[in-house]
Write a protein that holds these residues in place. Structure first.
Motif, PDB file in Angstrom:
ATOM      1  N   ILE A 164       0.837  -1.213   0.000  1.00  0.00           N
ATOM      2  CA  ILE A 164       0.000   0.000   0.000  1.00  0.00           C
ATOM      3  C   ILE A 164       0.864   1.253   0.000  1.00  0.00           C
ATOM      4  O   ILE A 164       0.635   2.204  -0.757  1.00  0.00           O
ATOM      5  CB  ILE A 164      -0.932   0.005   1.235  1.00  0.00           C
ATOM      6  N   GLU A 165       1.881   1.248   0.839  1.00  0.00           N
ATOM      7  CA  GLU A 165       2.737   2.436   0.941  1.00  0.00           C
ATOM      8  C   GLU A 165       3.525   2.665  -0.344  1.00  0.00           C
ATOM      9  O   GLU A 165       3.680   3.807  -0.794  1.00  0.00           O
ATOM     10  CB  GLU A 165       3.694   2.267   2.137  1.00  0.00           C
ATOM     11  N   ALA A 208      -4.994   3.030  -3.875  1.00  0.00           N
ATOM     12  CA  ALA A 208      -4.114   1.934  -3.453  1.00  0.00           C
ATOM     13  C   ALA A 208      -4.784   1.085  -2.381  1.00  0.00           C
ATOM     14  O   ALA A 208      -4.726  -0.152  -2.410  1.00  0.00           O
ATOM     15  CB  ALA A 208      -2.788   2.507  -2.932  1.00  0.00           C
ATOM     16  N   LEU A 209      -5.458   1.757  -1.436  1.00  0.00           N
ATOM     17  CA  LEU A 209      -6.172   1.026  -0.388  1.00  0.00           C
ATOM     18  C   LEU A 209      -7.275   0.157  -0.988  1.00  0.00           C
ATOM     19  O   LEU A 209      -7.455  -0.996  -0.603  1.00  0.00           O
ATOM     20  CB  LEU A 209      -6.779   2.013   0.612  1.00  0.00           C
ATOM     21  N   ALA A 210      -8.008   0.714  -1.959  1.00  0.00           N
ATOM     22  CA  ALA A 210      -9.113  -0.032  -2.560  1.00  0.00           C
ATOM     23  C   ALA A 210      -8.595  -1.266  -3.299  1.00  0.00           C
ATOM     24  O   ALA A 210      -9.197  -2.349  -3.217  1.00  0.00           O
ATOM     25  CB  ALA A 210      -9.888   0.874  -3.504  1.00  0.00           C
ATOM     26  N   LEU A 211      -7.482  -1.127  -4.025  1.00  0.00           N
ATOM     27  CA  LEU A 211      -6.937  -2.260  -4.772  1.00  0.00           C
ATOM     28  C   LEU A 211      -6.557  -3.406  -3.826  1.00  0.00           C
ATOM     29  O   LEU A 211      -6.907  -4.570  -4.062  1.00  0.00           O
ATOM     30  CB  LEU A 211      -5.707  -1.809  -5.575  1.00  0.00           C
ATOM     31  N   ILE A 212      -5.836  -3.068  -2.776  1.00  0.00           N
ATOM     32  CA  ILE A 212      -5.413  -4.094  -1.825  1.00  0.00           C
ATOM     33  C   ILE A 212      -6.623  -4.632  -1.062  1.00  0.00           C
ATOM     34  O   ILE A 212      -6.710  -5.832  -0.761  1.00  0.00           O
ATOM     35  CB  ILE A 212      -4.370  -3.515  -0.843  1.00  0.00           C
ATOM     36  N   PHE A 213      -7.550  -3.750  -0.762  1.00  0.00           N
ATOM     37  CA  PHE A 213      -8.765  -4.109  -0.031  1.00  0.00           C
ATOM     38  C   PHE A 213      -9.517  -5.240  -0.756  1.00  0.00           C
ATOM     39  O   PHE A 213      -9.819  -6.294  -0.201  1.00  0.00           O
ATOM     40  CB  PHE A 213      -9.630  -2.847   0.059  1.00  0.00           C
ATOM     41  N   TYR A 214      -9.811  -5.030  -2.031  1.00  0.00           N
ATOM     42  CA  TYR A 214     -10.588  -6.024  -2.784  1.00  0.00           C
ATOM     43  C   TYR A 214      -9.780  -7.295  -3.018  1.00  0.00           C
ATOM     44  O   TYR A 214     -10.319  -8.406  -2.970  1.00  0.00           O
ATOM     45  CB  TYR A 214     -11.035  -5.422  -4.114  1.00  0.00           C
TER      46      TYR A 214
END
Length: 297
Positions: free
Chosen positions: A76-77, A90-96
């Motif tokens: 994410i970072e 970035a959060l959404a990509l990793i989230f899903y």
């Protein structure tokens, strides 16, 4: 409370509640200051893949979740810093990705669905002594990182450009915050549940901000609110046979509501006191001295 302490599993749960109450708001203070309040939520979904991996391979789900969460936090970072997309993308990509991976791996783990339920919504009463040792070790590491790098992390959260101009290793500190948040999610997931873990990182901080001003004061009050919410919520769940995770979160939200009301009253009184000082004329100076002489005769 006394009846609760008669059971071994509740004594373990109580110690874990104190650790979570101290650790989650301490890390959450930095996340709120850096406007990354949803980072804990995103990492929680990444941890789901680690839990599925642990259930599928027969290894410790906590350690597997820790490894996957740390890798996800670093990803994410890196995405936030190097890609054209913003931090929320970035959060959404990793989230899903984490959510999909966790569901797929858990479905291949046979009867792991029941165990997954306890990680999603929390089951502090099922925590074992070995779980407590792992969580205690992680909590010591997280609080140690904050104690050692607290000043540098504070400067980074205040202004990243100023931190870079001051010669601080901004990239290292950013990854350190993300990794610390990942470890905190793993610490709290057994009690609060992955779907609610972010709440105990953010809600106590939001409550503390209503009644305090400085960064350190906010962190200390947030940690006190976290411990109060975790311990009282655990005791309430035992007394009334309620799920511990939602009980802890709802209690934290109740403290936030009280803090909002109290903060409003305090700010209103300060404003009235300021207006009163402006209305009262200055009783010093030559005119005041002349008036005093007249009164003396």
């Amino acid at each position: 409370m006394i009846e609760m302490l008669q059971y071994d599993f509740m004594r373990i749960a109580l110690v874990m509640a104190v650790l979570i109450g101290l650790t989650a708001p301490a890390v959450g203070t930095f996340l709120v200051q850096r406007r990354l309040s949803l980072l804990g939520d995103g990492v929680g979904h990444i941890a789901l893949t680690g839990i599925g991996l642990g259930l599928l391979t027969g290894t410790s789900p906590i350690l597997a979740a820790l490894a996957v969460s740390v890798l996800g936090a670093v990803a994410i970072e890196v995405l936030r810093a190097r890609s054209r997309s913003g931090g929320d993308v970035a959060l959404a990509l990793i989230f899903y990705g984490g959510l999909a991976g966790g569901v797929i791996l858990t479905s291949r783990a046979g009867d792991g669905g029941a165990s997954l339920q306890s990680y999603l919504f929390g089951s502090i009463s099922s925590v074992t002594t070995s779980d407590l040792y792992v969580v205690a070790g992680l909590a010591v590491v997280v609080l140690g990182v904050i104690a050692v790098f607290g000043r540098e992390l504070f400067l980074l959260c205040q202004d990243e450009e100023v931190a870079r101009a001051s010669g601080l290793p901004v990239r290292f500190l950013s990854i350190l915050i993300a990794v610390t948040a990942a470890a905190t999610v793993v610490i709290a997931m057994r009690a609060i549940g992955l779907l609610l873990v972010s709440a105990l990182m953010i809600v106590p901080v939001a409550a503390a901000q209503q009644v305090t001003r400085g960064f350190r004061g906010t962190m200390l009050v947030a940690m006190a609110v976290g411990v109060l919410s975790a311990v009282t919520g655990l005791a309430g769940s035992f007394e009334y046979d309620l799920p511990p995770g939602p009980s802890i979160v709802l209690l934290a939200l109740a403290v936030f509501a009280v803090a909002v009301a109290g903060g409003t009253v305090v700010r209103h009184r300060r404003a009235r006191a300021g207006e009163a000082r402006e209305v009262i004329p200055d009783r010093t100076g030559p005119r005041a001295e002349a008036e005093a002489e007249v009164l003396k005769g």
